[in-house]
Each structure stands twice: as structure tokens, then as C-alpha cells.
Design a protein around this motif. Structure first.
Motif, short mmCIF file in Angstrom:
data_model
loop_
_atom_site.label_atom_id
_atom_site.label_comp_id
_atom_site.label_asym_id
_atom_site.label_seq_id
_atom_site.Cartn_x
_atom_site.Cartn_y
_atom_site.Cartn_z
N ALA A 144 0.84 -1.19 0.00
CA ALA A 144 0.00 0.00 0.00
C ALA A 144 0.88 1.24 0.00
N TYR A 145 0.30 2.40 -0.35
CA TYR A 145 1.03 3.65 -0.22
C TYR A 145 0.08 4.72 0.27
N GLN A 146 0.64 5.81 0.78
CA GLN A 146 -0.18 6.95 1.15
C GLN A 146 0.65 8.23 1.02
N TRP A 147 -0.04 9.33 0.76
CA TRP A 147 0.56 10.64 0.89
C TRP A 147 0.20 11.13 2.29
N CYS A 148 1.19 11.24 3.15
CA CYS A 148 0.94 11.50 4.57
C CYS A 148 1.35 12.93 4.92
N ASP A 149 0.46 13.65 5.57
CA ASP A 149 0.77 15.04 5.95
C ASP A 149 2.02 15.09 6.82
N VAL A 150 2.92 16.05 6.54
CA VAL A 150 4.19 16.09 7.30
C VAL A 150 3.96 16.34 8.79
N LYS A 151 2.79 16.85 9.13
CA LYS A 151 2.50 17.09 10.55
C LYS A 151 1.99 15.82 11.24
N GLU A 152 1.76 14.76 10.46
CA GLU A 152 1.17 13.54 11.04
C GLU A 152 1.92 12.28 10.67
#
Lengths: 258, 258
Positions: A144-152
């Protein structure tokens, strides 16, 4: 690498094709609509998220290896990819720490001295792209992949949280040396557009007037005589990155048009 | 490494003690009396000058390896040593290119796959010291050393001219982020003193007034209420590096008091 056969061959013969003791990790920053994210892949069986990465072929130039690995793992091509640090201090970088775990996941025998389980230094690169324009694919290693917020950012595999932090620090440091936003803004942009981009990346408010003045003084952008018409009484000036400063950046990293 | 026996053991068993495919090179900048130089070693038999360097022990943290290698080769200890780039693009970095030459010099048989002749990526570090306070020693591999003016660097071994150029570019870029001169100036210094240092490192003239204002505005130095008395009508203000900015630099590299 997409099949069991390819994987077996990789584990058995990889040391003939790749350099041991050294690998590449990539921090891919994605910016869109005033959000800054990074690309994370979920590694099969390891029950955790990590960065896209891979090995260097025995006769492959390092910078080409970095571009190839990114292309293979993410489908991304022709982007500005900049080397920023080698990580080799943390004991978690000693891959032996999870040998049994990894061996179990890939159903291989761990014989002592297997190249894949040797200590590996990580040469880290970062890139900055518009994530709305990217389609990511996964392979045998990743599910799987995700674009993850840098704050989280969650707890990542190995020492990769440190890698992400250093990438972010480097990106922020370089914003006033290099046309970081080159691939993220239209060719001609307004001050509010570049101001939003910089605020998002730096994660803080910037005084709009001083900010614009600073970029112009540093020679990073120039004001055009052209304006954009966005309403009856609103027609802000357009700005453009200074080509020569951009050219200078060429000597500081691997740069490509996106 | 000082004896033939040690060398033989190193060539025969080095791969058990050190990581293959990766090494460290150090660019040691020396500043004194308005001159900027780098430390070069003359390698036995190779008929050329090169940078101090060495290999990483299998379980040694990377940053400790860099400090150990510098200490072993030069006697330098406790200095600010900063990683700045990995070189792995040039074919000259493929050590096989001079296998016969090296094998001949060290009187060893080159069997195929010998670890010492494998392709090696170079992780490069730089440091900045007062060369008048340094005493360099040579070992079995090296027969001479020199502090060479940066404006007169000869053709170096492998791709090391590129390494030196990149080190110099990085040093110059970082002069406005980090207290580069911390180890080179007295604790309290005058503007003319730091002005000379920066002009020398940047290799160009700087307007004295704007220069001082810039460093103060960036928060790198602060003016003290104290003055130095250097003559009947001359008592310039003293300045000091800002400790907090210096602390920030700690997170950007390996820093030690000198």
C-alpha cells in the motif's frame, strides 16, 4: 520486482548485481492546495510504513540509481532529486536487527553473511512534486502507499523518521537558495501563490510584504510588467523564477524539468 | 597503519573489519593569516596528491568513522567535521581503473573480487581549522603532505578535484547559516577580523559595512558593549558568535569544540 521468482533471484543473486552495504532512500514531498505531504509505502509483513528505496547496481552511477529507484517504485520520472545526507549512525540501520522478521516474511533461509542482511548505510535523496499529478504503483515488497501530511508522520521503519526530519530541515534551509517551487507553480505566478507555497513548506506564517521583497532581493524571482486580471479592481503583478539562479542550482544537485 | 605486516593484514582481511563499496574522504580547509588552504597527502607510488581518507569499520557509526580516520591520518581531534556529499557518479570512482598500478605499488596479487579493488562510493566530509595549529603525520600509504592554497590545487587522484570544488561551494553557501569561523577567531573579535576571514573563504571583496550588518541581521553575531583598544583614537566594538545559532548548527552536522 513483481513475482516470487524475481524476488528469489534478487535475494539469491542480488550481491552480484548490486553494491552491498549501501542503499538509497527517497523522501518525496508532495505539495498541493496548501498541503505538504510525503510518500510512504507499506512494506509487506513488516507491519509498518517506510520510504521508497532500493540498491545501486554495481556499475550504475549513483545519481542514475536514485532516479531509477524512484521511477521503479513510484512511476515518477524526470524530477528534481537532490542528495542530502548519508545515514549510518543509528544501530537500527544495522539490518540484522530484524533479520528473522524479514527472512520470515520473504520465506528465505538466513545463512550467516547473506548480503541482504548486512549492515546498510542509507544515501538519502529528496524531491518535491505536485502529488495531485502523480500515480504511485506498488510491487512485491509493498502492499500500500499513502501521501501523509508532514505534521502527522507515524513511527516509520528503521531510523526513517530521522531521515524525514533531516529532509524537511534541508528543504526549508534551501528555500532561499533554490527555486524550490519551480515545479509546483505556474510559469508566471502571483506573490500570494508563492507566499502560500512557502508558508506551507516552512509550516509558519510569513509577512507577505517582507517575503516578496526578500525573494526579489535574493534574485530568486523577478517581477514582470504583466499583470493577471482577477476582478474589477484586482490585477496583481505576475512574477517568474530567475533562470540564472535556477541554472546555478543545477550545479548543486540533480535537476530535471518536471 | 605503519608497517608492512599491518598493510598485508589489511589487504588480506580488511573486508572482515571494514564495509566494502564505501569509503570516507575528508577535505580539511586550513585558514591562517588571510590564506585558505587544503590538506593534501602524497600517496606512495601513485605519483599524485589526494585527500585524507579511509574505510568504515563494520559496526562503527559513520560519524565516528569520519572522526577516527581524520585523527589517524592527521592527528586532528575534536573538530567540526561536516558530511556534505556522496560521490558515486564518476567512472574514476571505480577503483578497478588503477588496479594493476595499486597492486604493483603494494606488491600484492590482484585476484578477481578482492575487496580493496571493488568499486567504492566516497562519503565526503569537510572541516575548517587553523592550519598553523595542526601537526600532520604520514603513514605507510602516504609519503608527504602539504597545505595547498585553494587557488592552486593540482590535478588530484581519482575524482577528488570535484570533491574539493563541491566542498568549497558548500562551505561558501553555509557561511551565512553556520558560525564557520568559530574555531578560527578569538572568542571576541572585531568586524575587520571576521571580514577578512569571510573575504578569504569567499575569494572576493565584501563591502565591510553591509557585511557586518548582514551577519548581525542573520543573528550569527552580536555586538558587545565592550571595545578593544588598539590605539589612541581607535577602539572598535567587539563581537561574538550567537550561541543559539551555533547550537542550531549542532543539528546540521557533527560539531565539537576545537
Amino acid at each position: 520486482m513483481n513475482s516470487r521468482e524475481e524476488l528469489d533471484d534478487f535475494l539469491k543473486n542480488g550481491h552480484k548485481q548490486y553494491l552491498s552495504h549501501v542503499s538509497i532512500d527517497s523522501v518525496i514531498f508532495g505539495y498541493h492546495d496548501q498541503q505538504l505531504k510525503i510518500l510512504l509505502l507499506r512494506w509487506k509483513g513488516l507491519n509498518g510504513w517506510g520510504l521508497p528505496g532500493g540498491f545501486i547496481q554495481r556499475r550504475e552511477p549513483l545519481s542514475q540509481a536514485a532516479l531509477r529507484i524512484l521511477r521503479e517504485r513510484t512511476g515518477l520520472d524526470n524530477i528534481f532529486l537532490q542528495q542530502f545526507h548519508v545515514f549510518g549512525d543509528s544501530p537500527y540501520r544495522l539490518r540484522e536487527r530484524s533479520v528473522e522478521e524479514i527472512a520470515d516474511v520473504f520465506e528465505v533461509e538466513v545463512d550467516s553473511g547473506h548480503w541482504f542482511f548486512e549492515r546498510t548505510l542509507s544515501i538519502a535523496y529528496f524531491a518535491l512534486v505536485d502529488y495531485a499529478r502523480v500515480s504511485v504503483t506498488t510491487d512485491f515488497f509493498t502492499e500500500a502507499y499513502q501521501w501523509c501530511d508532514v505534521k502527522e508522520i507515524p513511527q516509520l521503519l528503521f531510523d526513517q523518521n530521522e531521515v524525514v526530519e533531516k529532509a524537511l530541515a534541508t528543504l526549508r534551509l534551501q528555500m532561499y537558495h533554490q527555486p524550490i517551487g519551480y515545479n509546483l507553480l505556474p510559469e508566471k505566478f502571483t506573490l500570494p501563490e508563492i507566499h502560500s507555497l512557502y508558508e506551507t513548506i516552512l509550516g509558519k506564517k510569513l509577512d507577505p510584504w517582507n517575503f516578496g521583497k526578500k525573494l526579489v532581493n535574493l534574485g530568486l524571482i523577478k517581477r514582470l510588467s504583466e499583470r493577471r486580471s482577477i476582478g474589477a479592481h484586482r490585477s496583481p503583478y505576475l512574477y517568474q523564477f530567475e533562470k540564472e539562479v535556477y541554472e546555478h542550482a543545477l550545479t548543486q544537485g540533480i535537476i530535471h524539468t518536471y
